[in-house]
Design an enzyme around this catalytic site. Structure first.
Site, PDB file in Angstrom:
ATOM      1  CG  ASP A  21      -2.169   1.008   1.818  1.00  0.00           C
ATOM      2  OD1 ASP A  21      -2.090   1.803   0.249  1.00  0.00           O
ATOM      3  OD2 ASP A  21      -2.353   1.388   2.764  1.00  0.00           O
ATOM      4  CG  ASN A  23      -3.099   5.268  -0.979  1.00  0.00           C
ATOM      5  OD1 ASN A  23      -3.349   4.000  -0.375  1.00  0.00           O
ATOM      6  ND2 ASN A  23      -4.080   5.619  -1.620  1.00  0.00           N
ATOM      7  CG  ASP A  25      -5.897   2.949   0.233  1.00  0.00           C
ATOM      8  OD1 ASP A  25      -4.999   1.568   0.380  1.00  0.00           O
ATOM      9  OD2 ASP A  25      -6.688   2.668  -0.888  1.00  0.00           O
ATOM     10  CG  ASP A  29      -1.414   1.833  -3.847  1.00  0.00           C
ATOM     11  OD1 ASP A  29      -0.167   1.328  -4.764  1.00  0.00           O
ATOM     12  OD2 ASP A  29      -1.579   1.928  -3.039  1.00  0.00           O
ATOM     13  CG  ASP A 200      -9.512 -15.371 -15.335  1.00  0.00           C
ATOM     14  OD1 ASP A 200      -9.638 -16.346 -14.158  1.00  0.00           O
ATOM     15  OD2 ASP A 200     -10.905 -15.345 -14.993  1.00  0.00           O
ATOM     16  CG  HIS A 330      -4.555 -15.537  -6.743  1.00  0.00           C
ATOM     17  ND1 HIS A 330      -4.311 -16.173  -8.475  1.00  0.00           N
ATOM     18  CD2 HIS A 330      -5.828 -15.402  -7.183  1.00  0.00           C
ATOM     19  CE1 HIS A 330      -4.439 -16.055  -9.492  1.00  0.00           C
ATOM     20  NE2 HIS A 330      -6.162 -16.004  -9.293  1.00  0.00           N
TER      21      HIS A 330
HETATM   22  C1  NOJ Z   1      -9.421 -17.855 -12.150  1.00  0.00           C
HETATM   23  C2  NOJ Z   1      -8.774 -16.992 -11.087  1.00  0.00           C
HETATM   24  O1  NOJ Z   1      -7.144 -17.093 -10.842  1.00  0.00           O
HETATM   25  C3  NOJ Z   1      -9.528 -16.813  -9.267  1.00  0.00           C
HETATM   26  O2  NOJ Z   1      -9.316 -15.928  -8.847  1.00  0.00           O
HETATM   27  C4  NOJ Z   1     -11.095 -16.483 -10.177  1.00  0.00           C
HETATM   28  O3  NOJ Z   1     -11.796 -16.234  -8.811  1.00  0.00           O
HETATM   29  C5  NOJ Z   1     -11.622 -17.492 -11.074  1.00  0.00           C
HETATM   30  N1  NOJ Z   1     -11.320 -17.603 -12.201  1.00  0.00           N
HETATM   31  C6  NOJ Z   1     -12.785 -16.444 -11.782  1.00  0.00           C
HETATM   32  O4  NOJ Z   1     -12.259 -15.681 -12.664  1.00  0.00           O
HETATM   33 CA    CA Z   2      -3.325   1.921  -0.889  1.00  0.00          CA
END
Ligand code: NOJ
Ligand code: CA
Length: 557
Positions: A21, A23, A25, A29, A200, A330
């Site tokens: 971050d 700023n 918040d 970012d 994605d 992630h």
């Molecule tokens: C795969 C992404 O990595 C995931 O984080 C997301 O929720 C789904 N696709 C839907 O876009």
């Molecule tokens: Ca921020």
């Protein structure tokens, strides 16, 4: 294999909300990323994938885009993004954005227009069908739980398809006009100097249009939609067109989020004339030492990982392409928690995992915090989580008959939010991530696990990662690491994952003791150079190599 600029990718994935971050918040970012570019350069990174930063209502943390051409104010401005691309390029690094074109947000202009007039051209940008017998058009389950169909307000019997949350309506790729809009948007971004995209959910672009009702596979009455909405025959037609019109003319690096391809199909995805540069390999995604399947049986899980890892390597070796190797992202729990029994999680096991995966053939990606060994952060209460997908899985577990405590225990192990806690830069207040209140709780182990503590420590995991990356990038070795053959070694010895990489005269042997036991291996001959060792010494006597717990060595033969 024809050489491409991106073949030497040492990638780093940023989950922007949780990286830095700038700023106060409490939300990471783009400026925060710019401020950390030198850290990444110093680590040896040359490609950075930034998870979605486009305008979004954030129902799925940015994977629900409401304006592809703009940046969400939470992350900064379009000018910030352009500056990030330019600053990275200046340092010899390329930025990849997340390309989310299987679906938009339900707040996208196209969807809003479609919903307000089902006769408008925008209705055909999405997948809208009539219900059957007063119910959804079929019983597909959304990937995040519940029906994959949502009734359209104000209609008698019309539904739209959403393979993810209901705030993420699927786009209708059968419509050429929609495809043209998407291509133009992609080209606008690539023209700004972007290196390419992580693409994605792309295996879901094509659906099986028979939309049959199927025998339910769970107590909710729904059925997994994958056999009807993932890698469906004919998807290559869309993907090739997408490539020809956008990625190819820009020589972009594109990494498809695709798995479960048959060996025959793999060539058309990652080969020299494939629709993507490469794909993320999922061979280990369903392994978790704490899951019901493995219940702590490490040797059995290691044997299975080894089998699947080499099967994938064998499969890609038959193509003219490369895979993308990674340990975490992630959408997964942290790799040390998934792959290592709790009592063995330490510097040795974490560094061993890094080598095991990153010295395979292909390009590599490291997820933020992996390089310092960040861990899962289990919660005491389900309400401490923030992700819709987590709550849907929790509901599903309760429906299966688990108690609240058992369901939470499962969520704590499997949930993707484990990887989304803020980056641990320092041991100080809020881990150097923010000066405000962080949007998601910081793991209190930042007191011990943080960048500042490891940066100047030769024996830290961060220093090991730097050495590993430097070894993999060394001019006399790099081609062998990227293109060399992979031959499994010692594959009859429990707990060992070893392989030889070879290209021309260069031969590299990688041996990982994926166990807490000391292991002795026969080792005839000699090596010319010790490239990497996560222990200070190596015991090699009378043709026997003695490996310590989780020892990982890489030698040049
Ligand atoms: C795969 C992404 O990595 C995931 O984080 C997301 O929720 C789904 N696709 C839907 O876009
Ligand atoms: Ca921020």
């Amino acid at each position: 294999m024809k050489k491409k600029w991106w073949h030497n990718t040492i990638g780093y994935q940023i989950y922007p909300k949780s990286f830095q971050d700038s700023n106060g918040d409490g939300i990471g970012d783009i400026r925060g990323i710019i401020n950390r570019l030198d850290y990444l350069k110093n680590l040896g990174i040359n490609v950075i994938w930034v998870c979605p930063v486009n305008k979004s209502p954030m129902v799925d943390h940015g994977y629900d885009i409401s304006d592809y051409d703009d940046i969400d104010p939470m992350f900064g401005s379009l000018a910030d993004m352009e500056e990030l691309i330019a600053e990275a390029n200046k340092r010899g690094m390329k930025i990849l954005m997340d390309l989310v074109v299987n679906h938009t947000s339900d707040q996208h202009e196209w969807f809003k227009k479609a919903m307000s007039d089902l006769n408008s051209k925008y209705a055909d940008y999405y997948i809208i069908r009539d219900g059957v017998d007063g119910k959804e058009p079929n019983n597909w389950r959304s990937i995040f739980g519940g029906s994959a169909w949502e009734k359209i307000d104000g209609t008698e019997n019309k539904y739209y398809l959403h393979l993810f949350t209901k705030a993420q309506p699927d786009l209708n790729w059968e419509n050429p006009e929609l495809r043209e809009e998407i291509y133009a948007m992609i080209n606008r971004w690539l023209d700004k100097g972007l290196g390419g995209f992580r693409v994605d959910a792309i295996s879901h672009l094509k659906k099986d249009f028979t939309y049959k009702n199927i025998e339910p596979d769970g107590p909710d009455g729904f059925v997994n939609s994958f056999p009807y909405a993932s890698n469906i025959d004919g998807i290559e037609v869309f993907l090739n067109e997408l490539n020809e019109r956008t990625f190819k003319p820009h020589d972009a690096l594109t990494i498809g989020e695709v798995d479960d391809l048959t060996p025959e199909k793999l060539e058309s995805f990652v080969g020299e004339n494939g629709c993507f540069s490469t794909i993320f390999d999922f061979y280990h995604c369903f392994h978790n030492i704490n899951s019901k399947e493995w219940h702590g049986d490490l040797p059995a899980m290691v044997a299975d990982i080894r089998k699947k890892m080499f099967a994938k390597q064998e499969c890609v070796a038959k193509t003219s392409g490369l895979l993308c190797n990674y340990n975490e992202n992630h959408d997964t729990a942290r790799s040390c928690n998934r792959f290592i029994p709790k009592e063995d999680i330490n510097y040795f096991s974490k560094s061993m995992l890094a080598v095991m995966n990153n010295f395979l053939k292909g390009i590599i990606f490291i997820y933020q915090g992996q390089e310092i060994g960040m861990t899962d952060y289990p919660k005491k209460n389900i309400n401490e989580y923030l992700d819709l997908a987590t709550f849907n899985s929790y509901k599903g577990l309760l429906l299966e008959g688990l108690s609240e405590a058992d369901a939470l225990a499962r969520i704590n192990i499997e949930c993707r939010e484990n990887a989304r806690t803020p980056m641990q830069w320092t041991s100080s207040y809020n881990a150097g991530f923010t000066e405000g209140k962080p949007w998601f709780d910081i793991n209190p182990n930042c007191a011990d696990i943080n960048v500042a503590a490891q940066e100047n420590d030769e024996k830290s995991l961060l220093s090991f990662y730097k050495k590993m990356i430097a070894t993999r990038s060394r001019s006399d070795l790099v081609d062998a690491f990227i293109y060399g053959s992979v031959t499994p070694k010692y594959d009859d010895i429990s707990g060992i994952i070893a392989y030889e990489r070879a290209l021309g005269d260069v031969k590299i042997l990688v041996i990982n003791n994926y166990s807490a036991d000391m292991t002795t291996l026969d080792f005839e001959g000699d090596f010319t150079e010790m490239l990497l060792n996560n222990y200070p010494d190596l015991v090699l006597q009378n043709g026997k190599l003695m490996l310590l717990p989780y020892q990982s060595i890489t030698v040049k033969l």
